[in-house]
Write a protein that holds these residues in place. Sequence first.
Motif, PDB file in Angstrom:
ATOM      1  N   ARG A  53       0.830  -1.202   0.000  1.00  0.00           N
ATOM      2  CA  ARG A  53       0.000   0.000   0.000  1.00  0.00           C
ATOM      3  C   ARG A  53       0.869   1.259   0.000  1.00  0.00           C
ATOM      4  O   ARG A  53       1.826   1.364   0.762  1.00  0.00           O
ATOM      5  CB  ARG A  53      -0.895  -0.006   1.237  1.00  0.00           C
ATOM      6  N   ALA A  54       0.546   2.212  -0.873  1.00  0.00           N
ATOM      7  CA  ALA A  54       1.267   3.478  -0.936  1.00  0.00           C
ATOM      8  C   ALA A  54       0.772   4.419   0.155  1.00  0.00           C
ATOM      9  O   ALA A  54      -0.423   4.511   0.413  1.00  0.00           O
ATOM     10  CB  ALA A  54       1.071   4.132  -2.305  1.00  0.00           C
ATOM     11  N   ASP A  55       1.705   5.112   0.801  1.00  0.00           N
ATOM     12  CA  ASP A  55       1.362   6.067   1.848  1.00  0.00           C
ATOM     13  C   ASP A  55       2.282   7.279   1.707  1.00  0.00           C
ATOM     14  O   ASP A  55       3.501   7.137   1.817  1.00  0.00           O
ATOM     15  CB  ASP A  55       1.525   5.418   3.216  1.00  0.00           C
ATOM     16  N   PRO A  56       1.738   8.445   1.389  1.00  0.00           N
ATOM     17  CA  PRO A  56       0.313   8.774   1.294  1.00  0.00           C
ATOM     18  C   PRO A  56      -0.315   8.228   0.015  1.00  0.00           C
ATOM     19  O   PRO A  56       0.397   7.890  -0.929  1.00  0.00           O
ATOM     20  CB  PRO A  56       0.328  10.310   1.269  1.00  0.00           C
ATOM     21  N   MET A  57      -1.641   8.162   0.017  1.00  0.00           N
ATOM     22  CA  MET A  57      -2.349   7.714  -1.177  1.00  0.00           C
ATOM     23  C   MET A  57      -2.112   8.669  -2.332  1.00  0.00           C
ATOM     24  O   MET A  57      -1.827   8.258  -3.456  1.00  0.00           O
ATOM     25  CB  MET A  57      -3.853   7.608  -0.889  1.00  0.00           C
ATOM     26  N   ALA A  58      -2.215   9.974  -2.058  1.00  0.00           N
ATOM     27  CA  ALA A  58      -2.035  10.976  -3.095  1.00  0.00           C
ATOM     28  C   ALA A  58      -1.740  12.325  -2.473  1.00  0.00           C
ATOM     29  O   ALA A  58      -2.199  12.632  -1.366  1.00  0.00           O
ATOM     30  CB  ALA A  58      -3.277  11.073  -3.986  1.00  0.00           C
ATOM     31  N   MET A  59      -0.954  13.102  -3.198  1.00  0.00           N
ATOM     32  CA  MET A  59      -0.681  14.488  -2.840  1.00  0.00           C
ATOM     33  C   MET A  59      -1.094  15.362  -4.024  1.00  0.00           C
ATOM     34  O   MET A  59      -1.172  14.890  -5.159  1.00  0.00           O
ATOM     35  CB  MET A  59       0.799  14.694  -2.532  1.00  0.00           C
ATOM     36  N   ILE A  60      -1.339  16.634  -3.729  1.00  0.00           N
ATOM     37  CA  ILE A  60      -1.704  17.579  -4.776  1.00  0.00           C
ATOM     38  C   ILE A  60      -0.715  18.731  -4.753  1.00  0.00           C
ATOM     39  O   ILE A  60      -0.490  19.340  -3.699  1.00  0.00           O
ATOM     40  CB  ILE A  60      -3.134  18.137  -4.592  1.00  0.00           C
ATOM     41  N   ARG A  61      -0.096  19.013  -5.895  1.00  0.00           N
ATOM     42  CA  ARG A  61       0.874  20.101  -5.972  1.00  0.00           C
ATOM     43  C   ARG A  61       0.154  21.377  -6.399  1.00  0.00           C
ATOM     44  O   ARG A  61      -0.433  21.441  -7.483  1.00  0.00           O
ATOM     45  CB  ARG A  61       1.989  19.745  -6.953  1.00  0.00           C
ATOM     46  N   VAL A  62       0.203  22.380  -5.546  1.00  0.00           N
ATOM     47  CA  VAL A  62      -0.503  23.636  -5.819  1.00  0.00           C
ATOM     48  C   VAL A  62       0.492  24.798  -5.790  1.00  0.00           C
ATOM     49  O   VAL A  62       1.519  24.736  -5.093  1.00  0.00           O
ATOM     50  CB  VAL A  62      -1.622  23.888  -4.781  1.00  0.00           C
ATOM     51  N   PRO A  63       0.229  25.877  -6.535  1.00  0.00           N
ATOM     52  CA  PRO A  63       1.125  27.032  -6.539  1.00  0.00           C
ATOM     53  C   PRO A  63       1.172  27.700  -5.168  1.00  0.00           C
ATOM     54  O   PRO A  63       0.180  27.739  -4.442  1.00  0.00           O
ATOM     55  CB  PRO A  63       0.503  27.966  -7.586  1.00  0.00           C
ATOM     56  N   LYS A  64       2.343  28.253  -4.826  1.00  0.00           N
ATOM     57  CA  LYS A  64       2.461  28.992  -3.569  1.00  0.00           C
ATOM     58  C   LYS A  64       1.610  30.252  -3.602  1.00  0.00           C
ATOM     59  O   LYS A  64       1.019  30.644  -2.599  1.00  0.00           O
ATOM     60  CB  LYS A  64       3.927  29.345  -3.306  1.00  0.00           C
ATOM     61  N   GLU A  65       1.572  30.899  -4.766  1.00  0.00           N
ATOM     62  CA  GLU A  65       0.744  32.087  -4.924  1.00  0.00           C
ATOM     63  C   GLU A  65      -0.658  31.647  -5.324  1.00  0.00           C
ATOM     64  O   GLU A  65      -0.845  31.044  -6.384  1.00  0.00           O
ATOM     65  CB  GLU A  65       1.342  33.022  -5.976  1.00  0.00           C
ATOM     66  N   GLN A  66      -1.630  31.905  -4.492  1.00  0.00           N
ATOM     67  CA  GLN A  66      -2.974  31.357  -4.674  1.00  0.00           C
ATOM     68  C   GLN A  66      -3.589  31.730  -6.017  1.00  0.00           C
ATOM     69  O   GLN A  66      -4.343  30.965  -6.596  1.00  0.00           O
ATOM     70  CB  GLN A  66      -3.894  31.830  -3.548  1.00  0.00           C
ATOM     71  N   ASN A  67      -3.261  32.921  -6.538  1.00  0.00           N
ATOM     72  CA  ASN A  67      -3.847  33.356  -7.802  1.00  0.00           C
ATOM     73  C   ASN A  67      -3.021  32.957  -9.016  1.00  0.00           C
ATOM     74  O   ASN A  67      -3.361  33.300 -10.146  1.00  0.00           O
ATOM     75  CB  ASN A  67      -4.042  34.880  -7.798  1.00  0.00           C
ATOM     76  N   SER A  68      -1.916  32.226  -8.773  1.00  0.00           N
ATOM     77  CA  SER A  68      -1.065  31.820  -9.885  1.00  0.00           C
ATOM     78  C   SER A  68      -1.736  30.706 -10.679  1.00  0.00           C
ATOM     79  O   SER A  68      -2.445  29.871 -10.127  1.00  0.00           O
ATOM     80  CB  SER A  68       0.293  31.340  -9.365  1.00  0.00           C
ATOM     81  N   ALA A  69      -1.483  30.706 -12.000  1.00  0.00           N
ATOM     82  CA  ALA A  69      -2.094  29.691 -12.858  1.00  0.00           C
ATOM     83  C   ALA A  69      -1.106  28.599 -13.241  1.00  0.00           C
ATOM     84  O   ALA A  69      -1.418  27.721 -14.034  1.00  0.00           O
ATOM     85  CB  ALA A  69      -2.652  30.343 -14.124  1.00  0.00           C
ATOM     86  N   ASP A  70       0.130  28.648 -12.687  1.00  0.00           N
ATOM     87  CA  ASP A  70       1.117  27.616 -13.016  1.00  0.00           C
ATOM     88  C   ASP A  70       2.105  27.485 -11.857  1.00  0.00           C
ATOM     89  O   ASP A  70       1.914  28.037 -10.781  1.00  0.00           O
ATOM     90  CB  ASP A  70       1.835  27.932 -14.333  1.00  0.00           C
ATOM     91  N   TYR A  71       3.186  26.742 -12.093  1.00  0.00           N
ATOM     92  CA  TYR A  71       4.145  26.442 -11.038  1.00  0.00           C
ATOM     93  C   TYR A  71       5.413  27.284 -11.121  1.00  0.00           C
ATOM     94  O   TYR A  71       6.387  27.020 -10.415  1.00  0.00           O
ATOM     95  CB  TYR A  71       4.535  24.954 -11.104  1.00  0.00           C
ATOM     96  N   THR A  72       5.433  28.279 -11.977  1.00  0.00           N
ATOM     97  CA  THR A  72       6.673  29.027 -12.216  1.00  0.00           C
ATOM     98  C   THR A  72       7.125  29.834 -11.008  1.00  0.00           C
ATOM     99  O   THR A  72       8.295  30.183 -10.886  1.00  0.00           O
ATOM    100  CB  THR A  72       6.523  29.956 -13.432  1.00  0.00           C
ATOM    101  N   HIS A  73       6.225  30.159 -10.082  1.00  0.00           N
ATOM    102  CA  HIS A  73       6.580  30.951  -8.901  1.00  0.00           C
ATOM    103  C   HIS A  73       6.666  30.100  -7.637  1.00  0.00           C
ATOM    104  O   HIS A  73       6.558  30.617  -6.525  1.00  0.00           O
ATOM    105  CB  HIS A  73       5.569  32.083  -8.709  1.00  0.00           C
ATOM    106  N   GLY A  74       6.844  28.795  -7.826  1.00  0.00           N
ATOM    107  CA  GLY A  74       6.957  27.913  -6.679  1.00  0.00           C
ATOM    108  C   GLY A  74       5.658  27.195  -6.365  1.00  0.00           C
ATOM    109  O   GLY A  74       4.593  27.508  -6.920  1.00  0.00           O
ATOM    110  N   PHE A  75       5.731  26.201  -5.480  1.00  0.00           N
ATOM    111  CA  PHE A  75       4.565  25.371  -5.172  1.00  0.00           C
ATOM    112  C   PHE A  75       4.757  24.713  -3.823  1.00  0.00           C
ATOM    113  O   PHE A  75       5.837  24.741  -3.239  1.00  0.00           O
ATOM    114  CB  PHE A  75       4.381  24.308  -6.255  1.00  0.00           C
ATOM    115  N   HIS A  76       3.691  24.105  -3.324  1.00  0.00           N
ATOM    116  CA  HIS A  76       3.787  23.231  -2.161  1.00  0.00           C
ATOM    117  C   HIS A  76       2.781  22.102  -2.336  1.00  0.00           C
ATOM    118  O   HIS A  76       1.853  22.199  -3.143  1.00  0.00           O
ATOM    119  CB  HIS A  76       3.549  23.993  -0.853  1.00  0.00           C
ATOM    120  N   ASP A  77       2.985  21.021  -1.606  1.00  0.00           N
ATOM    121  CA  ASP A  77       2.138  19.834  -1.743  1.00  0.00           C
ATOM    122  C   ASP A  77       1.210  19.713  -0.542  1.00  0.00           C
ATOM    123  O   ASP A  77       1.620  19.930   0.603  1.00  0.00           O
ATOM    124  CB  ASP A  77       2.994  18.565  -1.850  1.00  0.00           C
ATOM    125  N   ILE A  78      -0.033  19.351  -0.816  1.00  0.00           N
ATOM    126  CA  ILE A  78      -1.000  19.077   0.236  1.00  0.00           C
ATOM    127  C   ILE A  78      -1.544  17.668   0.024  1.00  0.00           C
ATOM    128  O   ILE A  78      -1.503  17.139  -1.090  1.00  0.00           O
ATOM    129  CB  ILE A  78      -2.165  20.095   0.234  1.00  0.00           C
TER     130      ILE A  78
END
Length: 433
Positions: A80-105
Motif C-alpha cells: 500500500r502506498a502512503d500517502p495515497m495521493a498528494m496535490i501540488r498547488v502554486p504557492k501564490e494562490q492566484n497563480s495559474a502555473d508552477y513558475t513561482h513555486g509550489f507546495h504539496d497538500i
Amino acid sequence: MRVLVIGSGLGGLLSAAWLSRAGHEVDVFERLPITGGRFTNIDYKGFKLSTGALHMIPHGPAGPLGTLLKDVGANVKIVRADPMAMIRVPKEQNSADYTHGFHDITFHDFRKLFSPLNRIKLAILITTTRILPPKNGSMAQWCSRNLKGDWALRIADSFCGWALSLKAEDVPATEVFEIIENMYRYSGSGIPVGGCKAVIDALTDVIISNGGKIHISTEVTHITIENKKAVGIVADGKEYHGRIVISDIGHLETSRLYDVNALAIDAERYLASIRTLRPSAGVKICLSSNEPLIGHAGVLLTPYARRVNGINEVTNIDPSLAPSGKHLTMAHQCVQWEKLGKLQEEIDLGLTDLSEIFAGREYEVLLVQSYSGEWPVNRSSSGTDLTNRTPIEGLYIVGDGAKGKGGIEVDGIALGVRNAMNDILNSGKESID
C-alpha cells in the motif's frame, strides 16, 4: 469445458487463471511474442519500464484486482502506498502555473483551498451525491453547477486525466462518483513488487500449473459461429474448438473476427454501439534520477500543469524497478481526441511541465510512450463500457474494453472479469462471489 481466450493481456490472463483453476481446459492465444500486453515490463537501461500501466494498482491489495489475484491463487505482493495521493498547488494562490513555486497538500486536505462557506457546501455536496449520484451530465458540468472558481475543475481534470486518461468534460459525473465510492470502499493505491510483470508471471504460473496452455506469437484470425453460438477460433490457420470464447481485445476488434451476418436480427443496436466507442489516449514520460524527485510512492496530482495530470515514483517502495542507486519516476497525461494529430506538441508541453515541476533537480528522460489507436490507454473510455456479453452465445469480452462500473484502469478490468466469470460459471451453478 474447453475455453479459448483471445489475447494475453491482464483481462485474458485473469479469466484463464480463474477458469483453469476451476478445472476447465483453457488455451490462451497471443499474437505478440510476449504475454501481458499493456501490463508487463520492458527492460531498458537497467530499468523495468511498464508497457502501459504505471506499476500501480489503484485500490491496492484490498481492491478488485488484489482480491481477484488472491482468489485465483496468484502469488503477488502488493504494498500500500502512503500517502495515497498528494496535490501540488502554486504557492501564490492566484497563480495559474508552477513558475513561482509550489507546495504539496494531501489529497484529503484539498478542501482547505476553498473558502469556509464553500468547504461546508462541498462537504454537503459530496455526502448527498454519494447517496444520490447525478443522473446525467459530465463531471465538468457538475463542478460548474455546484462550485465556484476553477479549483474544483482543475482537480477534477487532474484526477480524471491520471486515473482515466480523460478530461472531466468527457467523463459522466455518475462514473466519477462511483469511482469515489470505490475509493471509500477499497482505499488507495498499491505497488506490486516486481512491477506489472510480477502480476503477469504469477497469473501465467497459475494457468500452466492447472494444465492451461499459452500460445505466444499466434494470431487469431477468425471466430467460428454456428447457430449464433461461438464454437471455436482459427489461429495461424489451425482450427480450435471450444464451448466458450473469451476475447481480451475489445468489442470492436472482436467483431472483426466473425461474420456479422451470423448474428441475430436484433444485434444491429449492439453493432452500432461498438462503432461509437472511443478509446482513451495518453502519454507517459519515464524519468531517471539519482535522488527521489517526489519522495513517496503515492500519486502526485498536478492540476496546474499544462498537460501532466499526475506523477508517481514506484522505486520508493520497490527499488528493484531501477538500477542500484537510481529512481524511476513516471508522469502521465491524457491526450484529448482532437489533439491526437498534434501528438509531438502534446509531448513537448508535458516535457515543459516536468522542467518546471522539477526545476533545479537533475533527471534524465528515459523514454516517452504514447497510447492511442489500436494500442490505447483504454479501448472503451470510462463511462462508455459495454457489458461483457455479446449477441453471440458463448462469446464474452473482458479487459479494458469492458470494465466494471466505477473501476479505475486495472481494477476496472478485474471488476469486468469477475462479472464475466460469474456470468459464465452461473450456467454451471458456480459463482466466484
